[in-house]
Design a protein around this motif. Structure first.
Motif, mmCIF file in Angstrom:
data_model
loop_
_atom_site.group_PDB
_atom_site.id
_atom_site.type_symbol
_atom_site.label_atom_id
_atom_site.label_comp_id
_atom_site.label_asym_id
_atom_site.label_seq_id
_atom_site.Cartn_x
_atom_site.Cartn_y
_atom_site.Cartn_z
ATOM 1 N N THR A 1 97.443 82.625 74.633
ATOM 2 C CA THR A 1 98.088 81.684 75.539
ATOM 3 C C THR A 1 97.339 80.363 75.552
ATOM 4 N N ALA A 2 98.070 79.272 75.331
ATOM 5 C CA ALA A 2 97.488 77.933 75.388
ATOM 6 C C ALA A 2 97.934 77.177 76.627
ATOM 7 N N HIS A 3 99.120 77.513 77.147
ATOM 8 C CA HIS A 3 99.692 76.796 78.300
ATOM 9 C C HIS A 3 100.644 77.760 78.987
ATOM 10 N N ALA A 4 100.489 77.941 80.290
ATOM 11 C CA ALA A 4 101.328 78.890 81.020
ATOM 12 C C ALA A 4 101.489 78.449 82.462
ATOM 13 N N TYR A 5 102.540 78.975 83.117
ATOM 14 C CA TYR A 5 102.831 78.673 84.513
ATOM 15 C C TYR A 5 102.987 79.961 85.316
ATOM 16 N N VAL A 6 102.648 79.880 86.587
ATOM 17 C CA VAL A 6 102.937 80.952 87.527
ATOM 18 C C VAL A 6 104.400 80.830 87.945
ATOM 19 N N VAL A 7 105.178 81.885 87.713
ATOM 20 C CA VAL A 7 106.593 81.899 88.064
ATOM 21 C C VAL A 7 106.900 83.230 88.747
ATOM 22 N N ASP A 8 107.479 83.189 89.927
ATOM 23 C CA ASP A 8 107.844 84.420 90.632
ATOM 24 C C ASP A 8 108.904 85.182 89.850
ATOM 25 N N ASN A 9 108.677 86.479 89.677
ATOM 26 C CA ASN A 9 109.643 87.326 88.985
ATOM 27 C C ASN A 9 109.553 88.730 89.576
ATOM 28 N N PRO A 10 110.217 88.976 90.713
ATOM 29 C CA PRO A 10 110.133 90.282 91.364
ATOM 30 C C PRO A 10 110.575 91.440 90.480
ATOM 31 N N GLU A 11 111.604 91.222 89.658
ATOM 32 C CA GLU A 11 112.069 92.295 88.764
ATOM 33 C C GLU A 11 110.972 92.710 87.796
ATOM 34 N N LEU A 12 110.297 91.741 87.217
ATOM 35 C CA LEU A 12 109.216 92.035 86.274
ATOM 36 C C LEU A 12 108.028 92.679 86.987
ATOM 37 N N ALA A 13 107.703 92.200 88.177
ATOM 38 C CA ALA A 13 106.601 92.782 88.945
ATOM 39 C C ALA A 13 106.875 94.252 89.252
ATOM 40 N N ASP A 14 108.100 94.576 89.641
ATOM 41 C CA ASP A 14 108.453 95.964 89.936
ATOM 42 C C ASP A 14 108.384 96.825 88.680
ATOM 43 N N LEU A 15 108.846 96.276 87.550
ATOM 44 C CA LEU A 15 108.801 97.009 86.290
ATOM 45 C C LEU A 15 107.368 97.351 85.911
ATOM 46 N N ALA A 16 106.474 96.364 86.001
ATOM 47 C CA ALA A 16 105.077 96.581 85.641
ATOM 48 C C ALA A 16 104.411 97.586 86.576
ATOM 49 N N ALA A 17 104.656 97.443 87.870
ATOM 50 C CA ALA A 17 104.045 98.350 88.846
ATOM 51 C C ALA A 17 104.525 99.785 88.634
ATOM 52 N N ARG A 18 105.796 99.951 88.339
ATOM 53 C CA ARG A 18 106.341 101.299 88.119
ATOM 54 C C ARG A 18 105.719 101.940 86.886
ATOM 55 N N PHE A 19 105.614 101.189 85.806
ATOM 56 C CA PHE A 19 105.049 101.744 84.579
ATOM 57 C C PHE A 19 103.595 102.145 84.778
ATOM 58 N N VAL A 20 102.811 101.267 85.405
ATOM 59 C CA VAL A 20 101.398 101.571 85.622
ATOM 60 C C VAL A 20 101.242 102.796 86.529
ATOM 61 N N LYS A 21 102.085 102.913 87.547
ATOM 62 C CA LYS A 21 102.035 104.071 88.433
ATOM 63 C C LYS A 21 102.338 105.354 87.667
ATOM 64 N N GLU A 22 103.341 105.309 86.799
ATOM 65 C CA GLU A 22 103.746 106.507 86.065
ATOM 66 C C GLU A 22 102.690 106.969 85.075
ATOM 67 N N ILE A 23 101.988 106.030 84.446
ATOM 68 C CA ILE A 23 100.963 106.438 83.473
ATOM 69 C C ILE A 23 99.612 106.670 84.132
ATOM 70 N N GLY A 24 99.465 106.277 85.403
ATOM 71 C CA GLY A 24 98.247 106.558 86.149
ATOM 72 C C GLY A 24 97.063 105.685 85.811
ATOM 73 N N PHE A 25 97.312 104.428 85.424
ATOM 74 C CA PHE A 25 96.201 103.532 85.087
ATOM 75 C C PHE A 25 95.589 102.944 86.355
ATOM 76 N N THR A 26 94.292 102.700 86.309
ATOM 77 C CA THR A 26 93.593 102.013 87.389
ATOM 78 C C THR A 26 92.738 100.898 86.794
ATOM 79 N N GLY A 27 92.568 99.821 87.565
ATOM 80 C CA GLY A 27 91.769 98.697 87.101
ATOM 81 C C GLY A 27 92.625 97.500 86.769
ATOM 82 N N VAL A 28 92.091 96.612 85.923
ATOM 83 C CA VAL A 28 92.737 95.345 85.603
ATOM 84 C C VAL A 28 93.569 95.486 84.332
ATOM 85 N N VAL A 29 94.761 94.850 84.334
ATOM 86 C CA VAL A 29 95.630 94.876 83.163
ATOM 87 C C VAL A 29 96.116 93.465 82.849
ATOM 88 N N ASP A 30 96.464 93.262 81.591
ATOM 89 C CA ASP A 30 97.040 92.011 81.082
ATOM 90 C C ASP A 30 98.199 92.409 80.173
#
Length: 421
Positions: free
Chosen positions: A258-287
């Motif tokens: 990444t060379a240039h990026a913006y913070v953009v609200d995306n509730p659908e994407l946030a829910d998708l990421a949270a669901r996947f991480v919960k299902e696989i049982g990861f803890t800690g920091v992710v990118d």
């Protein structure tokens, strides 16, 4: 307290240091500098593993000590664990580990028992980070949990590549199957777009009898958007901090950091990421890197990095929390304050954004979700309260860095390693 922490409604535990852990030779890494500044500004003593005494990270005013330890990332794990334990003994008190590459994240996960004394880190299934860092492992997890990802093939021989080429729809994308070969024996250098069957077969002749590659569906940039998610999850895989943003430019173009990026609200994407991480049982920091495919309306997961991302400082909540601060607060038993993300904030990596800008303008590519004007800007390297890492970066980057960028630019224009004909 530095101006960057004015108004932060929490205090970090200053008796617990942080240690930035990295393996391999990549001294111009702004993610490590960001982690040092993030916790250092809160008064947390910061330490870091560096290639030599003259890296930008070693120059930070917020770094208490750099442990010079040249590695390749391919050493015997027992040797790397021994080295970390030796560093822990020199620090003299339990420290929060902050890995900035897959090699470090996987080593910590697979050797939790040995490292638990002098270090604090999230406890995770020891096999999970290695699987997430693998392109094949991630693809299989996506299939298991119903997460969209580009269709992919994993050839085990040259004949498999030939068979794939007979029915594939070109262009396709070739990537190294395992993240850990990128500094030692990569089959391809980064994400490689292959335009034709002949180009694929010519490239594959150099892969040896067992190609270590993934051949993936190409998602055309004209029909796609690049999104990123950075988050920190607690021991129950619940988000302590979760941020979404859009990638405007990367280097090499459309396929790199990444060379240039913006913070953009995306509730659908946030829910998708949270669901996947919960299902696989990861803890800690992710990118996470995802590409929204406008053709079918799906977010397709490209990369799951089980560690701190280089551009994590793009994201900070209104409460002053980023993922590194959330990690430190959680591991030291302190609550992580809630707060909305700083929508419209942008992040610029000074040494690679200019060539990326020129390349993107030439291609006529624009990002539809980027705001017309940023609400604020975070620079990867320059900081008024900590200028030396920026100056050190310039000194190290000036000649070999410029030459490297020029070579990448020529490669991109000719359709070489990133676009094989």
């Amino acid at each position: 307290m530095a101006e960057h922490t004015a108004g932060v409604p929490f205090e970090a535990d200053r008796d617990v240091p942080g240690l930035v852990v990295k393996f391999g030779d990549y001294p111009l890494h702004h993610g490590g500098v960001g982690a040092i500044r993030s916790l250092g500004r809160l008064g947390v003593p910061m330490y870091a593993v560096t290639e030599d005494p003259y890296t930008p990270a070693a120059a930070s005013r917020y770094l208490k000590k750099a442990f010079v330890w040249p590695t390749t990332g391919a050493e015997d794990p027992a040797r790397l664990v021994e080295g970390l334990l030796r560093i822990g003994g020199r620090i003299g008190r339990p420290s929060v580990l902050i890995p900035t590459d897959e090699e470090a994240a996987v080593l910590i996960a697979e050797h939790q028992a040995e490292l638990a004394g002098p270090f604090l880190f999230p406890r995770v299934d020891p096999a999970l980070p290695r699987r997430l860092a693998s392109k094949q492992g991630l693809h299989e997890l996506c299939v298991e949990h119903g997460i969209a990802s580009p269709s992919a093939a994993f050839p085990r021989s040259y004949d498999d590549v030939v068979a794939f080429a007979e029915t594939a729809r070109f262009p396709v994308v070739a990537k190294n199957r395992e993240a850990f070969v990128r500094r030692s024996r990569p089959a391809v250098h980064g994400t490689t777009r292959v335009a034709t069957r002949a180009g694929l077969l010519a490239l594959a002749r150099d892969w040896g009898p067992e190609p270590g590659v993934i051949l993936q569906e190409y998602l055309p940039r004209e029909q796609a958007e690049d999104w990123i998610v950075h988050a920190c999850f607690d021991r129950d895989s619940q988000p302590l901090a979760l941020f979404t943003g859009v990638k405007v430019r990367s280097w090499p173009p459309h396929a790199g950091m990444t060379a240039h990026a913006y913070v953009v609200d995306n509730p659908e994407l946030a829910d998708l990421a949270a669901r996947f991480v919960k299902e696989i049982g990861f803890t800690g920091v992710v990118d996470l890197d995802l590409r929204f495919d406008r053709r079918d309306g799906q977010y397709k997961l490209l990369d799951f990095n089980p560690r701190v991302g280089a551009q994590f400082r793009l994201f900070e909540s209104e409460a002053g929390v980023d993922v590194v601060r959330a990690l430190h607060l959680d591991l030291t038993g302190r609550p992580v304050p809630e707060g909305e993300q700083r929508t419209g904030h942008r992040y610029v990596v000074e040494n690679i954004d200019l060539p990326a800008l020129l390349a993107y303008r030439r291609g006529g590519y624009t990002t539809p979700h980027a705001p017309a004007r940023a609400s604020g800007t975070e620079l990867a390297w320059f900081a008024g309260d900590d200028p030396l890492p920026f100056l050190t970066m310039l000194a190290r980057f000036a000649r070999p860095g410029a030459k490297h960028l020029y070579q990448l630019w020529r490669t991109h224009r000719r359709g070489g390693s990133t676009a094989t004909k």
